[in-house]
Motif scaffolding. Structure first.
Motif, PDB file in Angstrom:
ATOM      1  N   ILE A 149      44.983  45.522  43.375  1.00 45.31           N
ATOM      2  CA  ILE A 149      44.684  44.144  43.762  1.00 45.31           C
ATOM      3  C   ILE A 149      45.284  43.809  45.115  1.00 45.31           C
ATOM      4  O   ILE A 149      44.693  43.097  45.926  1.00 45.31           O
ATOM      5  N   ILE A 150      46.465  44.343  45.376  1.00 45.84           N
ATOM      6  CA  ILE A 150      47.140  44.040  46.624  1.00 45.84           C
ATOM      7  C   ILE A 150      46.292  44.493  47.809  1.00 45.84           C
ATOM      8  O   ILE A 150      46.273  43.844  48.858  1.00 45.84           O
ATOM      9  N   ALA A 151      45.562  45.589  47.657  1.00 47.07           N
ATOM     10  CA  ALA A 151      44.725  46.079  48.753  1.00 47.07           C
ATOM     11  C   ALA A 151      43.653  45.058  49.111  1.00 47.07           C
ATOM     12  O   ALA A 151      43.342  44.853  50.283  1.00 47.07           O
ATOM     13  N   PHE A 152      43.086  44.413  48.111  1.00 45.90           N
ATOM     14  CA  PHE A 152      42.090  43.379  48.371  1.00 45.90           C
ATOM     15  C   PHE A 152      42.700  42.238  49.180  1.00 45.90           C
ATOM     16  O   PHE A 152      42.089  41.713  50.108  1.00 45.90           O
ATOM     17  N   LEU A 153      43.910  41.863  48.803  1.00 47.22           N
ATOM     18  CA  LEU A 153      44.536  40.723  49.458  1.00 47.22           C
ATOM     19  C   LEU A 153      44.984  41.065  50.875  1.00 47.22           C
ATOM     20  O   LEU A 153      44.819  40.276  51.800  1.00 47.22           O
ATOM     21  N   ILE A 154      45.562  42.253  51.038  1.00 47.25           N
ATOM     22  CA  ILE A 154      46.021  42.651  52.361  1.00 47.25           C
ATOM     23  C   ILE A 154      44.831  42.829  53.304  1.00 47.25           C
ATOM     24  O   ILE A 154      44.932  42.606  54.503  1.00 47.25           O
ATOM     25  N   ALA A 204      42.181  30.018  43.380  1.00 44.32           N
ATOM     26  CA  ALA A 204      40.812  30.530  43.300  1.00 44.32           C
ATOM     27  C   ALA A 204      40.693  31.878  44.006  1.00 44.32           C
ATOM     28  O   ALA A 204      40.005  32.791  43.527  1.00 44.32           O
ATOM     29  N   GLY A 205      41.358  32.030  45.149  1.00 49.55           N
ATOM     30  CA  GLY A 205      41.301  33.285  45.877  1.00 49.55           C
ATOM     31  C   GLY A 205      41.919  34.430  45.102  1.00 49.55           C
ATOM     32  O   GLY A 205      41.384  35.538  45.076  1.00 49.55           O
ATOM     33  N   LEU A 206      43.061  34.165  44.462  1.00 51.84           N
ATOM     34  CA  LEU A 206      43.719  35.206  43.683  1.00 51.84           C
ATOM     35  C   LEU A 206      42.942  35.531  42.416  1.00 51.84           C
ATOM     36  O   LEU A 206      42.850  36.695  42.018  1.00 51.84           O
ATOM     37  N   GLU A 207      42.385  34.537  41.770  1.00 52.02           N
ATOM     38  CA  GLU A 207      41.536  34.795  40.604  1.00 52.02           C
ATOM     39  C   GLU A 207      40.365  35.695  40.984  1.00 52.02           C
ATOM     40  O   GLU A 207      40.007  36.620  40.254  1.00 52.02           O
ATOM     41  N   ASP A 208      39.780  35.425  42.147  1.00 51.92           N
ATOM     42  CA  ASP A 208      38.662  36.242  42.611  1.00 51.92           C
ATOM     43  C   ASP A 208      39.116  37.670  42.911  1.00 51.92           C
ATOM     44  O   ASP A 208      38.419  38.632  42.585  1.00 51.92           O
ATOM     45  N   ALA A 209      40.304  37.818  43.534  1.00 47.63           N
ATOM     46  CA  ALA A 209      40.809  39.154  43.856  1.00 47.63           C
ATOM     47  C   ALA A 209      41.092  39.957  42.597  1.00 47.63           C
ATOM     48  O   ALA A 209      40.731  41.135  42.499  1.00 47.63           O
ATOM     49  N   THR A 219      40.812  34.157  35.065  1.00 43.14           N
ATOM     50  CA  THR A 219      41.313  32.801  35.262  1.00 43.14           C
ATOM     51  C   THR A 219      42.811  32.764  34.990  1.00 43.14           C
ATOM     52  O   THR A 219      43.328  33.550  34.195  1.00 43.14           O
ATOM     53  N   PHE A 220      43.498  31.852  35.672  1.00 45.06           N
ATOM     54  CA  PHE A 220      44.912  31.600  35.446  1.00 45.06           C
ATOM     55  C   PHE A 220      45.062  30.211  34.831  1.00 45.06           C
ATOM     56  O   PHE A 220      44.412  29.264  35.269  1.00 45.06           O
ATOM     57  N   GLY A 221      45.957  30.097  33.869  1.00 44.67           N
ATOM     58  CA  GLY A 221      46.314  28.764  33.422  1.00 44.67           C
ATOM     59  C   GLY A 221      47.071  28.018  34.508  1.00 44.67           C
ATOM     60  O   GLY A 221      46.853  26.816  34.737  1.00 44.67           O
ATOM     61  N   GLU A 222      47.950  28.751  35.220  1.00 45.14           N
ATOM     62  CA  GLU A 222      48.732  28.154  36.302  1.00 45.14           C
ATOM     63  C   GLU A 222      49.177  29.248  37.268  1.00 45.14           C
ATOM     64  O   GLU A 222      49.637  30.311  36.849  1.00 45.14           O
ATOM     65  N   LEU A 223      49.016  28.979  38.557  1.00 46.13           N
ATOM     66  CA  LEU A 223      49.606  29.824  39.587  1.00 46.13           C
ATOM     67  C   LEU A 223      50.977  29.239  39.906  1.00 46.13           C
ATOM     68  O   LEU A 223      51.097  28.224  40.579  1.00 46.13           O
ATOM     69  N   PHE A 241      55.810  39.914  49.128  1.00 48.07           N
ATOM     70  CA  PHE A 241      54.498  39.566  48.593  1.00 48.07           C
ATOM     71  C   PHE A 241      54.670  39.367  47.093  1.00 48.07           C
ATOM     72  O   PHE A 241      54.861  40.322  46.350  1.00 48.07           O
ATOM     73  N   THR A 242      54.642  38.114  46.659  1.00 50.42           N
ATOM     74  CA  THR A 242      54.986  37.787  45.272  1.00 50.42           C
ATOM     75  C   THR A 242      53.905  36.924  44.640  1.00 50.42           C
ATOM     76  O   THR A 242      53.420  35.968  45.251  1.00 50.42           O
ATOM     77  N   ILE A 243      53.537  37.261  43.404  1.00 52.11           N
ATOM     78  CA  ILE A 243      52.599  36.478  42.612  1.00 52.11           C
ATOM     79  C   ILE A 243      53.207  36.256  41.233  1.00 52.11           C
ATOM     80  O   ILE A 243      53.664  37.208  40.598  1.00 52.11           O
ATOM     81  N   LYS A 244      53.208  34.992  40.777  1.00 54.40           N
ATOM     82  CA  LYS A 244      53.642  34.669  39.425  1.00 54.40           C
ATOM     83  C   LYS A 244      52.580  33.786  38.790  1.00 54.40           C
ATOM     84  O   LYS A 244      52.226  32.736  39.331  1.00 54.40           O
TER      85      LYS A 244
END
Length: 253
Positions: A15-20, A35-40, A50-54, A63-66
């Protein structure tokens, strides 16, 4: 079991490759970032995500995602994925330079339904990197596979950075326990012939199988698509351990 749990870890890293590749998103937790992270995630997993909450998203220096309440929904027979909480963290420079290091990887209450990925549902699973003494660590996975407990542990190296980072070395001891059956061996992520699992041993209730040679090599594909499933079924039916190992041997190289 068509996909082993390590596939989930590797998919998350992809997933990180998509974002980078397109850093048009800025750090933050707004609707655009969510929305961007859900798509990635969705593109990487070929699912509707889908995320309940980012909870947190940052690009630099870490580079952090929770995420809370992660859902990956599939059409057809693939198994849907759910997790209460996912935390991923990489050093931005390590990502750019492809150092294969990770600062944090935690998944809480992971569930993957029975279907194309798994012969039995995975429930109540946790995935985390545990720091140990000195420069050692391990990737630890615990949960339920069907009605039996599953425990997976793979050795990692702990690097003395701030914050600490972790990576697989050239050879890493791994342990798998499902029910009463134990599998031990060496995980080699960069083997030139793709035989990433070497020198496996299988035992149950104190009895070691004798039909698997001391030196053996298996691809991850063979393990995920054949060996794990046969080991799980053998444990469930309590079949002879030597018969299991004889069957496993045909997938070796």
């Amino acid at each position: 079991m068509k996909k082993w749990i390590f596939r989930i870890l590797l998919t998350m890293i992809i997933i990180i490759a998509f974002l980078i590749a397109g850093l048009s998103m800025l750090s933050g937790t707004g609707d655009a970032q969510k929305a961007g992270l859900e798509d990635a995630f969705g593109k990487a997993l070929s699912a509707t995500v889908t995320f309940g909450e980012l909870e947190f998203f940052n690009i630099f220096p870490q580079f952090t995602i929770k995420v809370k309440e992660f859902r990956g929904i599939y059409d057809g027979e693939k198994s849907d994925i759910y997790a209460d909480h996912i935390s991923l963290s990489f050093d931005f420079i390590d990502l750019i330079t492809k150092q294969k290091k990770i600062n944090q990887f935690n998944v809480d209450n992971l569930s993957v339904g029975k279907g194309d990925w798994f012969d039995q549902p995975i429930t109540n699973a946790t995935i985390k990197i545990e720091p140990l003494e000195q420069d050692k660590a391990r990737l630890q996975i615990n949960g339920q596979y069907g009605d039996r407990p599953i425990d997976i542990s793979v050795a990692m190296e702990k690097k003395s950075s701030l914050p600490p980072s972790y990576m697989f070395s050239s050879e890493n001891h791994f342990d798998l326990t499902i029910g009463k059956t134990e599998v031990h061996g060496v995980f080699i992520p960069d083997a030139p012939d793709n035989t990433v699992l070497h020198d496996m041993t299988v035992s149950r209730a104190g009895k070691n199988c004798t039909t698997l040679p001391e030196k053996n090599r298996f691809s991850m594909q063979a393990f995920t698509e054949n060996i794990f499933g046969e080991t799980s079924e053998s444990d469930l039916k309590n079949t002879d351990i030597d018969e299991l190992c004889t069957s496993i041997l045909r997938y070796g190289l």
